[in-house]
Design an enzyme around this catalytic site. Structure first.
Site, PDB file in Angstrom:
ATOM      1  N   SER A 110     -26.989  96.018 -31.797  1.00 53.60           N
ATOM      2  CA  SER A 110     -27.162  96.982 -32.892  1.00 53.60           C
ATOM      3  C   SER A 110     -27.406  98.386 -32.356  1.00 53.60           C
ATOM      4  O   SER A 110     -27.993  98.571 -31.295  1.00 53.60           O
ATOM      5  CB  SER A 110     -28.361  96.554 -33.750  1.00 53.60           C
ATOM      6  OG  SER A 110     -28.763  97.614 -34.606  1.00 53.60           O
ATOM      7  N   TYR A 134     -23.725 102.669 -36.030  1.00 54.98           N
ATOM      8  CA  TYR A 134     -24.115 103.468 -37.188  1.00 54.98           C
ATOM      9  C   TYR A 134     -23.861 104.909 -36.766  1.00 54.98           C
ATOM     10  O   TYR A 134     -24.250 105.304 -35.660  1.00 54.98           O
ATOM     11  CB  TYR A 134     -25.609 103.332 -37.492  1.00 54.98           C
ATOM     12  CG  TYR A 134     -26.022 102.069 -38.229  1.00 54.98           C
ATOM     13  CD1 TYR A 134     -25.386 101.660 -39.396  1.00 54.98           C
ATOM     14  CD2 TYR A 134     -27.106 101.323 -37.767  1.00 54.98           C
ATOM     15  CE1 TYR A 134     -25.820 100.516 -40.076  1.00 54.98           C
ATOM     16  CE2 TYR A 134     -27.534 100.183 -38.451  1.00 54.98           C
ATOM     17  CZ  TYR A 134     -26.884  99.796 -39.601  1.00 54.98           C
ATOM     18  OH  TYR A 134     -27.295  98.678 -40.272  1.00 54.98           O
ATOM     19  N   THR A 160     -20.310  99.605 -38.939  1.00 50.68           N
ATOM     20  CA  THR A 160     -20.924  99.089 -40.168  1.00 50.68           C
ATOM     21  C   THR A 160     -20.750 100.111 -41.279  1.00 50.68           C
ATOM     22  O   THR A 160     -21.185 101.259 -41.150  1.00 50.68           O
ATOM     23  CB  THR A 160     -22.409  98.775 -39.930  1.00 50.68           C
ATOM     24  OG1 THR A 160     -22.487  97.810 -38.889  1.00 50.68           O
ATOM     25  CG2 THR A 160     -23.072  98.235 -41.184  1.00 50.68           C
ATOM     26  N   LYS A 230     -17.226  96.410 -40.413  1.00 50.12           N
ATOM     27  CA  LYS A 230     -18.182  95.399 -40.901  1.00 50.12           C
ATOM     28  C   LYS A 230     -18.785  95.823 -42.229  1.00 50.12           C
ATOM     29  O   LYS A 230     -19.347  96.924 -42.331  1.00 50.12           O
ATOM     30  CB  LYS A 230     -19.301  95.210 -39.866  1.00 50.12           C
ATOM     31  CG  LYS A 230     -20.437  94.293 -40.312  1.00 50.12           C
ATOM     32  CD  LYS A 230     -21.407  94.044 -39.169  1.00 50.12           C
ATOM     33  CE  LYS A 230     -22.541  93.125 -39.544  1.00 50.12           C
ATOM     34  NZ  LYS A 230     -23.632  93.805 -40.258  1.00 50.12           N
ATOM     35  N   HIS A 254     -24.198  92.301 -45.368  1.00 47.37           N
ATOM     36  CA  HIS A 254     -25.363  92.716 -44.581  1.00 47.37           C
ATOM     37  C   HIS A 254     -26.532  91.741 -44.782  1.00 47.37           C
ATOM     38  O   HIS A 254     -27.697  92.112 -44.815  1.00 47.37           O
ATOM     39  CB  HIS A 254     -25.776  94.136 -44.993  1.00 47.37           C
ATOM     40  CG  HIS A 254     -26.327  94.994 -43.892  1.00 47.37           C
ATOM     41  ND1 HIS A 254     -25.646  96.072 -43.366  1.00 47.37           N
ATOM     42  CD2 HIS A 254     -27.503  94.948 -43.206  1.00 47.37           C
ATOM     43  CE1 HIS A 254     -26.398  96.656 -42.424  1.00 47.37           C
ATOM     44  NE2 HIS A 254     -27.521  95.990 -42.306  1.00 47.37           N
TER      45      HIS A 254
HETATM   46  C1  LIG Z   1     -33.486  91.958 -39.602  1.00 45.69           C
HETATM   47  C2  LIG Z   1     -32.038  92.314 -39.729  1.00 45.69           C
HETATM   48  C3  LIG Z   1     -31.583  93.479 -39.151  1.00 45.69           C
HETATM   49  C4  LIG Z   1     -30.244  93.828 -39.243  1.00 45.69           C
HETATM   50  N1  LIG Z   1     -29.809  94.960 -38.615  1.00 45.69           N
HETATM   51  C5  LIG Z   1     -28.489  95.272 -38.654  1.00 45.69           C
HETATM   52  C6  LIG Z   1     -28.010  96.403 -37.940  1.00 45.69           C
HETATM   53  O1  LIG Z   1     -28.754  97.092 -37.262  1.00 45.69           O
HETATM   54  N2  LIG Z   1     -26.692  96.688 -38.033  1.00 45.69           N
HETATM   55  C7  LIG Z   1     -25.823  95.921 -38.763  1.00 45.69           C
HETATM   56  O2  LIG Z   1     -24.635  96.220 -38.812  1.00 45.69           O
HETATM   57  N3  LIG Z   1     -26.256  94.835 -39.438  1.00 45.69           N
HETATM   58  C8  LIG Z   1     -27.557  94.485 -39.392  1.00 45.69           C
HETATM   59  N4  LIG Z   1     -27.991  93.365 -40.044  1.00 45.69           N
HETATM   60  C9  LIG Z   1     -27.006  92.507 -40.747  1.00 45.69           C
HETATM   61  C10 LIG Z   1     -26.436  91.448 -39.814  1.00 45.69           C
HETATM   62  O3  LIG Z   1     -25.546  92.000 -38.885  1.00 45.69           O
HETATM   63  C11 LIG Z   1     -25.649  90.371 -40.580  1.00 45.69           C
HETATM   64  O4  LIG Z   1     -24.700  91.001 -41.404  1.00 45.69           O
HETATM   65  C12 LIG Z   1     -26.519  89.451 -41.438  1.00 45.69           C
HETATM   66  O5  LIG Z   1     -27.785  89.251 -40.863  1.00 45.69           O
HETATM   67  C13 LIG Z   1     -25.810  88.113 -41.603  1.00 45.69           C
HETATM   68  O6  LIG Z   1     -26.516  87.287 -42.460  1.00 45.69           O
HETATM   69  P1  LIG Z   1     -27.520  86.110 -41.971  1.00 45.69           P
HETATM   70  O7  LIG Z   1     -28.763  86.771 -41.517  1.00 45.69           O
HETATM   71  O8  LIG Z   1     -27.667  85.340 -43.233  1.00 45.69           O
HETATM   72  O9  LIG Z   1     -26.839  85.312 -40.873  1.00 45.69           O
HETATM   73  C14 LIG Z   1     -29.337  92.999 -39.961  1.00 45.69           C
HETATM   74  C15 LIG Z   1     -29.809  91.821 -40.544  1.00 45.69           C
HETATM   75  C16 LIG Z   1     -31.135  91.466 -40.422  1.00 45.69           C
HETATM   76  C17 LIG Z   1     -31.591  90.173 -41.027  1.00 45.69           C
END
Ligand SMILES: Cc1cc2nc3c(=O)[nH]c(=O)nc-3n(C[C@H](O)[C@H](O)[C@H](O)COP(=O)(O)O)c2cc1C
Length: 360
Positions: A110, A134, A160, A230, A254
């Site tokens: 990330s 980002y 993203t 994404k 997300h």
């Molecule tokens: C705590 C947390 C932080 C996240 N941070 C980012 C991030 O920094 N950038 C991003 O593109 N997606 C982020 N996501 C989304 C994840 O990439 C992903 O789309 C999502 O967690 C998938 O769903 P799942 O947790 O049910 O497997 C984050 C998700 C969580 C739970």
């Protein structure tokens, strides 16, 4: 890791993580936006499908190996980009990357990591690494991080597009969750000019809300890396991503953390695959918690899936070993599901292996 021996599935790991994490951190990781309807729907969507296994197929040799963006992975299940791994474990993203390398799969780092792209390269040079982007208002900060990823041998950029600002996350409001300055998010520190305590929403205020489709093309041209977009949830945006030079799409909401009320990722996967599936690789994430979930997503046209939260649960409970165990458990679940469906490899999975569940 003896306590971890009893953790046999992702639900067990979540329960264990909840007991070791501070409530604010657990809420930040687990939570979604608004009423968390989309968050829960991501899981429920998998129940809307049934498997159609085929019998008397030789499954003496089953592999979960596959190719993603033209290179080999041990399985069609990758590590999604998630922020702030230091909240889970002092070894932060370095532990996650080492575990992904040992599991033979891709780690997506990330932008809001508590490690720099170069630190992760040094920790796990052999890992297949992608960098999630980002775009900051200060484009110079973004360029510096992308350059560092390119120099470090990251294979792809994951842009993203569903977060011009962050979703309304009420658990964080209730717990008063803030990212303490000692968590040192290098990109954010660079964007604001020094370490400060910030809520997740304050971090997102540094993102550039003017981002547009032109930036997809620019990122691909300038970095010369494949760009995955994404956060796509419609056929219209999937076509725009393709027409602006994307190498792939991640169908994602997300993890239910952005706009509550959008569909489960799995529910829009077929629409996106139908629109652009012949032209580029379509991945999905959201609610994948079982090997059989991976199989359903493959049957609906995904090249691979990503998991977010389960990796954080493994990291919180047992660091690198925990992440490795979570990944390996899911790989074994997928291997077993493939064998029981009569599919010797992920490539053998087609739409014929699933059917909509009848409503009862
Ligand atoms: C705590 C947390 C932080 C996240 N941070 C980012 C991030 O920094 N950038 C991003 O593109 N997606 C982020 N996501 C989304 C994840 O990439 C992903 O789309 C999502 O967690 C998938 O769903 P799942 O947790 O049910 O497997 C984050 C998700 C969580 C739970």
């Amino acid at each position: 890791v003896s306590a971890a021996d009893e953790l046999v599935n992702t639900r067990d790991w979540e329960r264990a993580a909840r007991s070791v994490l501070a409530p604010g951190v657990y809420g930040y990781y687990a939570g979604g936006a608004g009423d968390e309807r989309t968050l829960h729907d991501n899981r429920r969507a998998f129940r809307r499908w049934r498997l159609r296994p085929r019998m008397l197929v030789d499954v003496s040799e089953v592999t979960t190996e596959c190719t993603v963006l033209g290179a080999r992975s041990s399985m069609p299940l990758l590590v999604a980009p998630t922020a702030l791994h230091k909240l889970a474990h002092p070894e932060r993203e370095l532990a996650t990357a080492r575990a992904a390398a040992r599991a033979g799969t891709v780690m997506c780092l990330s932008t809001i990591a508590t490690s720099t792209p170069a630190e992760v390269t040094a920790a796990a040079p052999e890992a297949r690494r992608w960098f999630q982007v980002y775009v900051f208002r200060d484009r110079g900060v973004t360029k510096a991080f992308v350059d560092e990823a390119v120099d470090g041998g990251y294979e792809a950029l994951v842009l993203t597009v569903d977060a011009p600002l962050f979703g309304h996350r009420e658990r964080d409001l209730r717990t008063g969750f803030v990212v303490p300055p000692e968590m040192a998010v290098p990109s954010f520190t660079a964007a604001v000019g020094g370490p400060v305590a910030a809520t997740a929403a304050e971090i997102a205020e540094q993102f550039d809300p003017t981002l547009s489709w032109r930036d997809v093309e620019a990122l691909a041209t300038e970095s010369r890396l494949p760009v995955l977009v994404k956060g796509v949830l419609t056929a219209e945006d999937a076509r725009l991503a393709r027409d602006h030079g994307a190498a792939g799409i991640v169908v994602s909401n997300h993890g239910g953390r952005q706009l509550d009320g959008v569909p489960a990722s799995l529910d829009v996967l077929p629409e996106v695959v139908e629109a652009v599936g012949d032209d580029l690789e379509v991945l999905m994430d959201g609610g994948v918690r079982r090997g059989t979930d991976v199989l359903v997503a493959l049957a609906l046209g995904a090249r691979a899936v990503l998991i977010g939260r389960p990796v954080l649960w493994g990291l919180a409970v047992a660091g690198e070993e925990g992440v490795l165990r979570v990944l390996e458990q899911l790989r074994l679940e997928l291997e077993r599901a493939l064998a029981l469906c009569g599919c010797p490899s992920p490539a053998a999975v087609t739409a014929a292996y699933v059917a909509p569940a009848s409503r009862s």
